[in-house]
Design a protein around this motif. Structure first.
Motif, PDB file in Angstrom:
ATOM      1  N   MET A   1      77.062  -8.005  31.103  1.00 38.52           N
ATOM      2  CA  MET A   1      76.597  -8.557  32.866  1.00 38.52           C
ATOM      3  C   MET A   1      77.775  -7.816  33.884  1.00 38.52           C
ATOM      4  N   ILE A   2      77.623  -7.400  35.170  1.00 37.73           N
ATOM      5  CA  ILE A   2      78.216  -6.961  36.039  1.00 37.73           C
ATOM      6  C   ILE A   2      78.375  -9.007  36.934  1.00 37.73           C
ATOM      7  N   ASN A   3      79.593  -9.210  37.554  1.00 36.88           N
ATOM      8  CA  ASN A   3      79.551 -10.464  37.520  1.00 36.88           C
ATOM      9  C   ASN A   3      80.320  -9.648  39.299  1.00 36.88           C
ATOM     10  N   LEU A   4      78.515  -9.171  40.269  1.00 37.64           N
ATOM     11  CA  LEU A   4      79.288  -9.376  41.576  1.00 37.64           C
ATOM     12  C   LEU A   4      80.021 -10.102  42.283  1.00 37.64           C
ATOM     13  N   ASP A   5      80.536 -11.239  42.058  1.00 38.24           N
ATOM     14  CA  ASP A   5      81.025 -12.548  42.897  1.00 38.24           C
ATOM     15  C   ASP A   5      82.722 -11.569  42.804  1.00 38.24           C
ATOM     16  N   GLU A   6      83.209 -10.414  42.397  1.00 38.64           N
ATOM     17  CA  GLU A   6      84.059  -9.936  42.000  1.00 38.64           C
ATOM     18  C   GLU A   6      84.511  -9.081  43.812  1.00 38.64           C
ATOM     19  N   PHE A   7      83.282  -8.808  43.639  1.00 40.16           N
ATOM     20  CA  PHE A   7      82.930  -7.907  45.311  1.00 40.16           C
ATOM     21  C   PHE A   7      82.604  -8.346  46.409  1.00 40.16           C
ATOM     22  N   LYS A   8      82.697  -9.696  46.388  1.00 38.94           N
ATOM     23  CA  LYS A   8      82.306 -10.653  47.358  1.00 38.94           C
ATOM     24  C   LYS A   8      83.735 -10.630  48.340  1.00 38.94           C
ATOM     25  N   GLU A   9      83.633 -10.681  49.778  1.00 43.86           N
ATOM     26  CA  GLU A   9      84.631 -11.043  50.648  1.00 43.86           C
ATOM     27  C   GLU A   9      83.964 -11.074  52.003  1.00 43.86           C
ATOM     28  N   THR A  10      85.230 -11.418  53.014  1.00 42.00           N
ATOM     29  CA  THR A  10      84.729 -11.625  54.365  1.00 42.00           C
ATOM     30  C   THR A  10      84.284 -10.353  55.226  1.00 42.00           C
ATOM     31  N   ILE A  11      83.187 -10.814  55.825  1.00 45.00           N
ATOM     32  CA  ILE A  11      82.754  -8.810  56.322  1.00 45.00           C
ATOM     33  C   ILE A  11      83.510  -8.748  57.717  1.00 45.00           C
ATOM     34  N   GLN A  12      84.113  -8.020  57.744  1.00 45.26           N
ATOM     35  CA  GLN A  12      84.828  -7.810  58.739  1.00 45.26           C
ATOM     36  C   GLN A  12      85.176  -5.576  59.044  1.00 45.26           C
ATOM     37  N   HIS A  13      85.102  -5.151  60.078  1.00 43.25           N
ATOM     38  CA  HIS A  13      85.029  -3.728  60.684  1.00 43.25           C
ATOM     39  C   HIS A  13      86.453  -3.752  60.027  1.00 43.25           C
ATOM     40  N   LYS A  14      86.419  -2.559  60.003  1.00 45.47           N
ATOM     41  CA  LYS A  14      87.956  -1.983  59.862  1.00 45.47           C
ATOM     42  C   LYS A  14      89.085  -1.288  60.908  1.00 45.47           C
ATOM     43  N   ASP A  15      90.403  -1.908  60.734  1.00 41.85           N
ATOM     44  CA  ASP A  15      90.886  -2.120  62.271  1.00 41.85           C
ATOM     45  C   ASP A  15      90.770  -0.507  63.165  1.00 41.85           C
ATOM     46  N   SER A  16      90.270  -0.869  63.430  1.00 39.42           N
ATOM     47  CA  SER A  16      90.207   0.114  64.746  1.00 39.42           C
ATOM     48  C   SER A  16      91.470   1.300  65.220  1.00 39.42           C
ATOM     49  N   LYS A  17      90.871   1.931  66.788  1.00 35.90           N
ATOM     50  CA  LYS A  17      92.404   3.073  66.572  1.00 35.90           C
ATOM     51  C   LYS A  17      93.282   2.071  67.538  1.00 35.90           C
ATOM     52  N   GLU A  18      92.806   0.582  68.162  1.00 36.13           N
ATOM     53  CA  GLU A  18      93.987  -0.315  68.671  1.00 36.13           C
ATOM     54  C   GLU A  18      94.248  -1.109  68.172  1.00 36.13           C
ATOM     55  N   GLY A  19      94.448  -1.010  66.382  1.00 37.81           N
ATOM     56  CA  GLY A  19      94.482  -2.174  65.702  1.00 37.81           C
ATOM     57  C   GLY A  19      93.928  -3.426  65.777  1.00 37.81           C
ATOM     58  N   ILE A  20      92.770  -3.295  66.108  1.00 42.49           N
ATOM     59  CA  ILE A  20      91.758  -4.665  66.394  1.00 42.49           C
ATOM     60  C   ILE A  20      90.678  -4.511  65.220  1.00 42.49           C
ATOM     61  N   SER A  21      90.897  -6.032  64.621  1.00 41.48           N
ATOM     62  CA  SER A  21      90.051  -6.415  63.362  1.00 41.48           C
ATOM     63  C   SER A  21      88.956  -6.821  64.494  1.00 41.48           C
ATOM     64  N   GLU A  22      87.574  -6.652  63.872  1.00 39.10           N
ATOM     65  CA  GLU A  22      86.273  -8.482  64.820  1.00 39.10           C
ATOM     66  C   GLU A  22      86.030  -8.365  62.978  1.00 39.10           C
ATOM     67  N   SER A  23      85.964  -9.652  63.145  1.00 33.41           N
ATOM     68  CA  SER A  23      85.401 -10.438  61.148  1.00 33.41           C
ATOM     69  C   SER A  23      84.097 -11.813  62.066  1.00 33.41           C
TER      70      SER A  23
END
Length: 190
Positions: A1-23
């Motif tokens: 059985m695959i434990n999906l909790d291993e893949f759980k994380e906060t939803i966030q954008h990758k850093d933009s070119k300006e280094g700004i991250s949004e989550s």
């Protein structure tokens, strides 16, 4: 059985070119970049896929979540559509088509890169979830939906244009900004 909790994380954008991250304050299961797809045997870059997904408790509905910064591409498409509308007779003459057919053809070309990328991510993500279900010996058909989360700098016109272009193309699609993610995120899984 695959434990999906291993893949759980906060939803966030990758850093933009300006280094700004949004989550946001929501958690979801990671599909790409060392997420479920790699665990299931897909190599990085083998197929396009969304960033995250959520699945309801009954395992009947899946919502794919794609965080993207398409603002500049969408602005370019909207601008190009405006030019085409104002010069439709010229384009019709060049293409040897009626103004309406020329406009339709050019609009499909303008939007093809943006729509093609999202469509490929949609199909790749379905393939990953179907493999997951097969491994879990889950046989019920799933209902899929897509949530596209644009950065907060995307305006309502961009969201409306993209929503219109995607309607009917990939099932149920919702589009919002990072700051407005709560409503569509919760609605899709009810």
């Amino acid at each position: 059985m695959i434990n999906l909790d291993e893949f759980k994380e906060t939803i966030q954008h990758k850093d933009s070119k300006e280094g700004i991250s949004e989550s946001c304050n929501f958690l979801a299961y990671k599909i790409d970049d060392n997420g479920l797809s790699q665990y299931l045997g897909f190599k990085n870059g083998q197929m396009n896929q969304t960033d995250y997904f959520l699945i309801n408790n009954e395992i009947t509905k899946v919502q794919f979540i794609e965080l993207t910064d398409l603002s500049n591409h969408i602005k370019e498409c909207i601008f190009a559509e405006t030019i085409i509308r104002s010069n439709s007779d010229s384009f019709a003459t060049i293409l040897g088509k009626s103004p309406k057919k020329a406009e339709k053809l050019l609009n499909s070309k303008i939007w093809s890169e943006v729509l093609g990328e999202l469509k490929n991510k949609w199909m790749g993500s379905i393939a990953i979830l179907e493999r997951y279900c097969r491994r879990e010996q889950y046989e019920q058909d799933l209902q899929y939906s897509l949530l596209i989360v644009l950065r907060d700098n995307a305006d309502s016109r961009q969201i409306e244009s993209l929503t219109f272009k995607l309607s009917g193309m990939m099932g149920r699609v919702s589009i919002c900004n990072t700051k407005n993610i709560k409503h569509p995120l919760l609605l899709e899984l009810i």
